[in-house]
Motif scaffolding. Sequence first.
Motif, mmCIF file in Angstrom:
data_model
loop_
_atom_site.group_PDB
_atom_site.id
_atom_site.type_symbol
_atom_site.label_atom_id
_atom_site.label_comp_id
_atom_site.label_asym_id
_atom_site.label_seq_id
_atom_site.Cartn_x
_atom_site.Cartn_y
_atom_site.Cartn_z
ATOM 1 N N ALA A 138 0.949 -1.321 0.153
ATOM 2 C CA ALA A 138 -0.079 -0.008 -0.024
ATOM 3 C C ALA A 138 0.650 1.348 0.042
ATOM 4 C CB ALA A 138 -0.815 0.059 1.334
ATOM 5 N N ASP A 139 2.101 1.332 0.221
ATOM 6 C CA ASP A 139 2.964 2.237 0.254
ATOM 7 C C ASP A 139 3.634 2.666 -1.080
ATOM 8 O OD1 ASP A 139 4.841 4.303 0.795
ATOM 9 O OD2 ASP A 139 6.159 3.131 2.205
ATOM 10 N N PRO A 140 3.366 3.831 -1.594
ATOM 11 C CA PRO A 140 3.832 4.046 -3.009
ATOM 12 C C PRO A 140 5.319 4.446 -3.031
ATOM 13 C CG PRO A 140 2.538 5.972 -2.224
ATOM 14 C CD PRO A 140 2.313 4.701 -1.346
ATOM 15 N N ALA A 141 5.888 4.575 -2.011
ATOM 16 C CA ALA A 141 7.486 4.790 -1.818
ATOM 17 C C ALA A 141 7.918 3.658 -2.039
ATOM 18 C CB ALA A 141 7.732 5.357 -0.484
ATOM 19 N N ALA A 142 7.531 2.408 -2.000
ATOM 20 C CA ALA A 142 8.210 1.281 -2.169
ATOM 21 C C ALA A 142 7.446 0.418 -3.028
ATOM 22 C CB ALA A 142 8.322 0.415 -0.850
ATOM 23 N N ASN A 143 6.360 0.742 -3.425
ATOM 24 C CA ASN A 143 5.501 -0.208 -4.558
ATOM 25 C C ASN A 143 4.707 0.451 -5.652
ATOM 26 O OD1 ASN A 143 5.309 -2.868 -2.467
ATOM 27 N ND2 ASN A 143 4.907 -1.053 -1.109
ATOM 28 N N THR A 144 4.173 -0.495 -6.392
ATOM 29 C CA THR A 144 3.875 0.256 -7.743
ATOM 30 C C THR A 144 2.169 0.128 -7.453
ATOM 31 O OG1 THR A 144 5.668 -0.342 -9.023
ATOM 32 C CG2 THR A 144 3.641 -0.102 -10.091
ATOM 33 N N ILE A 145 1.366 1.123 -7.449
ATOM 34 C CA ILE A 145 0.011 1.333 -7.231
ATOM 35 C C ILE A 145 -0.660 1.967 -8.563
ATOM 36 C CG2 ILE A 145 -1.905 2.153 -5.874
ATOM 37 C CD1 ILE A 145 0.162 2.437 -3.553
ATOM 38 N N ILE A 146 -1.101 1.194 -9.268
ATOM 39 C CA ILE A 146 -2.277 1.627 -10.326
ATOM 40 C C ILE A 146 -3.550 1.879 -9.818
ATOM 41 C CG2 ILE A 146 -3.258 0.958 -12.675
ATOM 42 C CD1 ILE A 146 -0.371 0.773 -12.593
ATOM 43 N N LYS A 147 -3.601 3.167 -9.744
ATOM 44 C CA LYS A 147 -5.024 3.855 -9.276
ATOM 45 C C LYS A 147 -5.856 4.111 -10.503
ATOM 46 C CE LYS A 147 -7.068 5.589 -5.619
ATOM 47 N NZ LYS A 147 -7.292 4.896 -4.334
ATOM 48 N N ALA A 148 -6.980 3.038 -10.488
ATOM 49 C CA ALA A 148 -7.847 3.119 -11.437
ATOM 50 C C ALA A 148 -9.067 4.346 -11.236
ATOM 51 C CB ALA A 148 -8.628 1.932 -11.539
ATOM 52 N N THR A 149 -9.065 5.243 -11.952
ATOM 53 C CA THR A 149 -9.839 6.627 -11.641
ATOM 54 C C THR A 149 -11.023 6.260 -12.586
ATOM 55 O OG1 THR A 149 -8.642 8.025 -13.182
ATOM 56 C CG2 THR A 149 -8.051 7.807 -10.543
ATOM 57 N N GLY A 150 -11.977 6.734 -12.066
ATOM 58 C CA GLY A 150 -13.407 7.271 -12.955
ATOM 59 C C GLY A 150 -14.166 5.980 -13.579
#
Length: 522
Positions: A138-150
């Motif tokens: 959950a931490d974007p400093a160490a992980n890759t997060i695809i935030k699906a919007t809309g």
Amino acid sequence: MDLTRRGLLAAGGALAFTAAAGAAPARAGTLWQSDLVRYDRRGRLVYTADAEGNRVPDFSHAGYRGGERPIPHVRVVKVIRPVEGDNTAHVQAALDEVAALPRQRRGALLLSPGLYPVAGTLYVRADGLVLRGAGDGADPAANTIIKATGNTPKDRNVIVVGGVSGGGWRGEVPGTRTDIMSDFVQVGARQFQVADPGALRAGHNVVITHPCTEEWLKAIDHGGHDVGPPWKVGEHPLSFNRYITDVSGNVVTVDVPLYNHLNRAHSTSFLYTWDRAGLVTEVGVERLRVDIEYTGDPEQDENHAYNAIYLLRCEDAWVRDCTALHFTQAGFATQETTRATIQNCRAVDPVSIVTGSRRYNFNTYTYSQQILFKDCYAYKARHAFVSNGHSTVSGIVFLRGVAEHALNSSEGHRRWSQGLLFDGHRDLDPHYDYTLGLYNRGRYGTSHGWSAAHSVAWNCDVSTSKLIVQKPPTAQNYAIGCRGTITGDGPFAQPAGHIEGANRPGLLPPSLYQAQFFDRHR
């Protein structure tokens, strides 16, 4: 067979395999074997059929490359970081750049740690292309997060791995179709006679079809329901995607067993070489998090993306070490896909109305075969691990899946899915009367009727809930060595399936899939 320690060691090292399979063996005196699948004195698995020819099939061909090779670690050929605003075009351009390379130079696009807002869909659509992140935490400093919007387009997939929907495996190479002449091809068989083998060669990718005739529908009681739309002639053919390994005279051998009988008294089956049009191979997604944005009540809001990661029209594909959150229907789904592995993935916290066509956290849809779900976790699912396809789905293995807070059952869901194996499945804190089902669903949904055939629950634990196993006409379902309330008493009255060793510890082997895999590679 002697089940003392001395006897097991004499029988080919079964205890050694038990330990190698990752399960601590019970004391020698408590070990037991199924009457239907057991080790012989040479330490090989042997199978017993019933009077109808039903037997437990071999599930060991599920997964990437049919288990013949491990999932590869593909080299990184490009690295990008997130940009301000919508990252859809940014990530897709990088994927397309790698896809444009010569096949031998393709590899992984690495998304550096960070938050990647994505308002559209990302397509991994070239052979040898892998989308890789830095981790699924959950931490974007160490992980890759695809935030699906809309929610544009409405009910979209966030990541699609493979091609575009091609209507199944209908691309028939001209001049290759031939009828299967064997009167009865038993479930689990790999050989049969054909009328004309002239156009067939070892290595050909073929589609075997058992047409849905009135005779077959009569034999299976038209699906086993007495209200709702009847199953129609032509609506549910049995289809198997296979490779030929040998042609000897008019006898054809294929690589993977069939997961249903082919009975000429019910239907004349045939096969043809498939043209593989639009198929994408050797593709994967790794080590990232898909977090679908929502704004409303998590049990009401559906104004957001529908599925997180979707495997579509691909072969020898994989998803591993990924987390999907807040989807409507599925965190991970397959369609028109064969020989794929979804491993060490989490599909949690779906956001939707709690009703039909929602919260199928790990979902095999139509034309999905030889799929391995390994060490995956589902939370707050309606159908955590499910075949939501129909008669074109078979050879699916759910290995050591965990469903927590289940709101309904993991199951074969509708219309004659075949060859499902729930192996070491566990339910934690179940919130439904039954949470695992190989049974008749009667009028539910679109007259789902017999939702699973020739399917197995092996060494599963449904906790305080029920496992329902019932016998379809012409077929069988099995619950062997399972814990909880194991019963043939389902929502629609049908004969009980094969129930053996309920709540009895010490089942040998502890994993059917791993034992079959080991046995095949000896």
